[in-house]
Scaffold this active site. Structure first.
Site, mmCIF file in Angstrom:
data_model
loop_
_atom_site.group_PDB
_atom_site.id
_atom_site.type_symbol
_atom_site.label_atom_id
_atom_site.label_comp_id
_atom_site.label_asym_id
_atom_site.label_seq_id
_atom_site.Cartn_x
_atom_site.Cartn_y
_atom_site.Cartn_z
ATOM 1 N N GLY A 188 0.848 -1.195 0.000
ATOM 2 C CA GLY A 188 0.000 0.000 0.000
ATOM 3 C C GLY A 188 0.880 1.239 0.000
ATOM 4 N N GLN A 189 0.246 2.389 0.048
ATOM 5 C CA GLN A 189 0.984 3.650 -0.041
ATOM 6 C C GLN A 189 2.031 3.794 1.080
ATOM 7 O OE1 GLN A 189 0.199 8.384 -0.496
ATOM 8 N NE2 GLN A 189 -1.391 7.262 0.573
ATOM 9 N N LEU A 190 1.582 3.675 2.329
ATOM 10 C CA LEU A 190 2.519 3.862 3.446
ATOM 11 C C LEU A 190 3.560 2.743 3.465
ATOM 12 C CD1 LEU A 190 3.453 5.363 5.972
ATOM 13 C CD2 LEU A 190 1.709 4.123 7.285
ATOM 14 N N ILE A 236 -4.506 -10.310 6.801
ATOM 15 C CA ILE A 236 -4.611 -10.119 8.262
ATOM 16 C C ILE A 236 -5.977 -10.527 8.816
ATOM 17 C CG2 ILE A 236 -2.834 -8.321 8.325
ATOM 18 C CD1 ILE A 236 -5.189 -6.293 8.839
ATOM 19 N N THR A 253 -9.236 1.130 3.055
ATOM 20 C CA THR A 253 -9.119 2.594 3.098
ATOM 21 C C THR A 253 -10.069 3.326 2.146
ATOM 22 O OG1 THR A 253 -7.324 2.495 1.490
ATOM 23 C CG2 THR A 253 -6.682 2.521 3.809
ATOM 24 N N ASP A 293 -7.496 10.470 11.204
ATOM 25 C CA ASP A 293 -8.238 11.659 11.664
ATOM 26 C C ASP A 293 -9.756 11.466 11.535
ATOM 27 O OD1 ASP A 293 -7.883 11.568 8.870
ATOM 28 O OD2 ASP A 293 -8.129 13.734 8.644
ATOM 29 N N TYR A 331 -15.896 3.891 7.529
ATOM 30 C CA TYR A 331 -14.430 3.793 7.543
ATOM 31 C C TYR A 331 -13.884 4.251 8.898
ATOM 32 C CZ TYR A 331 -9.591 5.287 6.779
ATOM 33 O OH TYR A 331 -8.242 5.503 6.911
ATOM 34 N N TRP A 369 -4.782 12.776 5.693
ATOM 35 C CA TRP A 369 -4.577 13.236 4.314
ATOM 36 C C TRP A 369 -3.222 12.763 3.737
ATOM 37 C CZ3 TRP A 369 -6.603 18.886 3.236
ATOM 38 C CH2 TRP A 369 -7.860 19.045 3.813
HETATM 39 N N1 LIG Z 1 -4.584 7.401 2.809
HETATM 40 C C1 LIG Z 1 -4.935 8.340 3.682
HETATM 41 O O1 LIG Z 1 -5.238 9.490 3.326
HETATM 42 C C2 LIG Z 1 -4.959 8.023 5.146
HETATM 43 C C3 LIG Z 1 -5.313 9.025 6.044
HETATM 44 C C4 LIG Z 1 -5.326 8.722 7.408
HETATM 45 C C5 LIG Z 1 -4.983 7.452 7.841
HETATM 46 N N2 LIG Z 1 -4.656 6.501 6.926
HETATM 47 C C6 LIG Z 1 -4.309 5.171 7.426
HETATM 48 O O2 LIG Z 1 -2.967 4.930 7.056
HETATM 49 C C7 LIG Z 1 -2.769 3.527 6.832
HETATM 50 C C8 LIG Z 1 -2.079 3.321 5.500
HETATM 51 O O3 LIG Z 1 -2.883 3.900 4.476
HETATM 52 P P1 LIG Z 1 -2.462 3.826 2.956
HETATM 53 O O4 LIG Z 1 -2.720 5.164 2.368
HETATM 54 O O5 LIG Z 1 -1.110 3.207 2.821
HETATM 55 O O6 LIG Z 1 -3.571 2.828 2.433
HETATM 56 P P2 LIG Z 1 -3.515 1.824 1.176
HETATM 57 O O7 LIG Z 1 -2.619 2.380 0.127
HETATM 58 O O8 LIG Z 1 -4.938 1.532 0.836
HETATM 59 O O9 LIG Z 1 -2.809 0.528 1.769
HETATM 60 C C9 LIG Z 1 -3.498 -0.414 2.531
HETATM 61 C C10 LIG Z 1 -2.956 -1.748 2.154
HETATM 62 O O10 LIG Z 1 -3.626 -2.757 2.933
HETATM 63 C C11 LIG Z 1 -3.843 -3.868 2.079
HETATM 64 N N3 LIG Z 1 -4.898 -4.746 2.587
HETATM 65 C C12 LIG Z 1 -6.236 -4.625 2.434
HETATM 66 N N4 LIG Z 1 -6.861 -5.683 3.003
HETATM 67 C C13 LIG Z 1 -5.896 -6.475 3.531
HETATM 68 C C14 LIG Z 1 -5.908 -7.701 4.224
HETATM 69 N N5 LIG Z 1 -7.048 -8.345 4.473
HETATM 70 N N6 LIG Z 1 -4.718 -8.234 4.617
HETATM 71 C C15 LIG Z 1 -3.563 -7.605 4.349
HETATM 72 N N7 LIG Z 1 -3.484 -6.435 3.669
HETATM 73 C C16 LIG Z 1 -4.640 -5.874 3.274
HETATM 74 C C17 LIG Z 1 -4.219 -3.242 0.769
HETATM 75 O O11 LIG Z 1 -4.109 -4.189 -0.278
HETATM 76 P P3 LIG Z 1 -5.084 -4.047 -1.554
HETATM 77 O O12 LIG Z 1 -4.828 -2.678 -2.110
HETATM 78 O O13 LIG Z 1 -4.648 -5.171 -2.414
HETATM 79 O O14 LIG Z 1 -6.491 -4.195 -1.032
HETATM 80 C C18 LIG Z 1 -3.190 -2.124 0.679
HETATM 81 O O15 LIG Z 1 -1.982 -2.587 0.106
HETATM 82 C C19 LIG Z 1 -4.146 2.889 6.973
HETATM 83 O O16 LIG Z 1 -4.279 2.379 8.269
HETATM 84 C C20 LIG Z 1 -5.104 4.042 6.797
HETATM 85 O O17 LIG Z 1 -6.316 3.811 7.480
HETATM 86 C C21 LIG Z 1 -4.640 6.744 5.608
#
Ligand SMILES: NC(=O)c1ccc[n+]([C@@H]2O[C@H](COP(=O)([O-])OP(=O)(O)OC[C@H]3O[C@@H](n4cnc5c(N)ncnc54)[C@H](OP(=O)(O)O)[C@@H]3O)[C@@H](O)[C@H]2O)c1
Length: 285
Positions: free
Chosen positions: A12-14, A40, A65, A105, A128, A153
């Protein structure tokens, strides 16, 4: 012995941001897994994985997400954000690993007009945010050695995010409308990745909830405007109200996070959002 760090949701992004800086920390050994290598939501697989590897720390970046889709896919959002968080928390606790759980947030309703502290009341507006909050509850209940890091964000050169969407739309259109009445702090996910590694390196036992975002706060419109200014794109950008841009999930109007606690506890110098945006844009080019 090297400190071994498991990063779930590693593609994922992070997760990709952590991958991009991992080599700078030779004393740390990273294990990146994604849904295909470690889902997971499957308790047995999570437990077996922890038994097979000696994991000192886990950064749980895996999450559902898709904020709007979550309104229609409640069960999947619950499975990943709540059951998944519980599985990881249990596995960490039973194997003596420390857990960094990433949260959001969106646990707040946005009715405040001053930055949210960790002690402020939570009240998510959508599925969410609710599932992420319930994930926090599972982590607190099942793994005492936890750091819950709420952020906001997120954007970067990796994955799908607002900055990349703006760059794409900016190359396709002459005009764009962006909401001007949601205020928050854009956070460069590479800055967050560095902060997480700093938490691990300091290895304190001040287990708690922390807020991390870049410094400063703006609207999505301001963010888009700066992205186009910095890339010399003079498309016409119109500010609009959230009520004129229908989405399935309601978003907080104000979700600025107070980052005093994390910067004091872990001696972090948090970059200002504009400086980080310029850095991220240089990576995309
Ligand atoms: N993006 C934002 O703006 C934002 C803001 C605040 C907080 N956050 C938090 O920051 C964290 C990282 O966000 P991100 O932007 O990196 O999100 P992301 O790019 O959507 O990455 C999440 C990853 O989790 C994977 N995933 C989904 N279901 C899964 C499962 N059952 N088992 C294992 N992996 C699984 C996804 O795989 P697939 O893509 O293949 O489903 C994806 O690679 C998250 O906790 C999010 O809630 C994000």
């Amino acid at each position: 012995m090297k400190t071994t760090i498991l990063v779930t949701g590693g593609n994922g992004q992070l997760g990709q941001c952590i991958q991009s800086i991992a080599k700078q920390f030779p004393a740390l050994s990273f294990l990146f897994v994604d849904k295909n290598t470690l889902d997971i939501t499957i308790e047995k697989n999570v437990l077996e994985f922890f038994e097979d590897h000696h994991i000192h720390w886990c950064i749980n970046c895996a999450a559902y997400t898709a904020v709007d889709h979550a309104e229609e896919n409640r069960e999947l959002a619950h499975q990943v954000n709540v059951v998944g968080a519980r599985n990881i928390a249990n596995a960490c606790h039973w194997n003596g690993s420390k857990l960094i759980q990433i949260s959001t947030d969106f646990v707040f309703d946005g009715k405040k007009s001053l930055p949210y502290k960790e002690t402020d009341c939570v009240n998510p507006l959508g599925i969410y945010g609710r599932t992420k909050l319930n994930g926090e509850v599972e982590v607190k209940k099942n793994c005492p050695s936890h750091f819950i890091v709420r952020t906001s964000w997120l954007y970067s050169e990796f994955g799908n995010n607002f900055m990349k969407t703006m760059l794409r739309l900016g190359s396709e259109r002459d005009q764009l409308s962006v909401v001007n009445d949601q205020i928050g702090s854009p956070t460069y996910a590479v800055d967050l990745a560095e902060a997480l590694i700093q938490i691990i390196q300091l290895d304190t036992d001040n287990y708690s909830v922390y807020h991390y975002s870049n410094r400063g706060h703006i609207s999505w419109f301001d963010f888009a405007k700066t992205i186009f200014e910095q890339t010399n794109n003079n498309l016409i950008l119109n500010p609009i109200l959230s009520r004129d841009y229908a989405t399935l999930a309601e978003r907080p109007k104000y979700s600025v996070l107070d980052t005093t606690k994390i910067s004091d506890e872990f001696a972090l110098e948090i970059p200002f959002w504009r400086d980080s945006l310029i850095c991220a844009l240089s990576k995309v080019k």
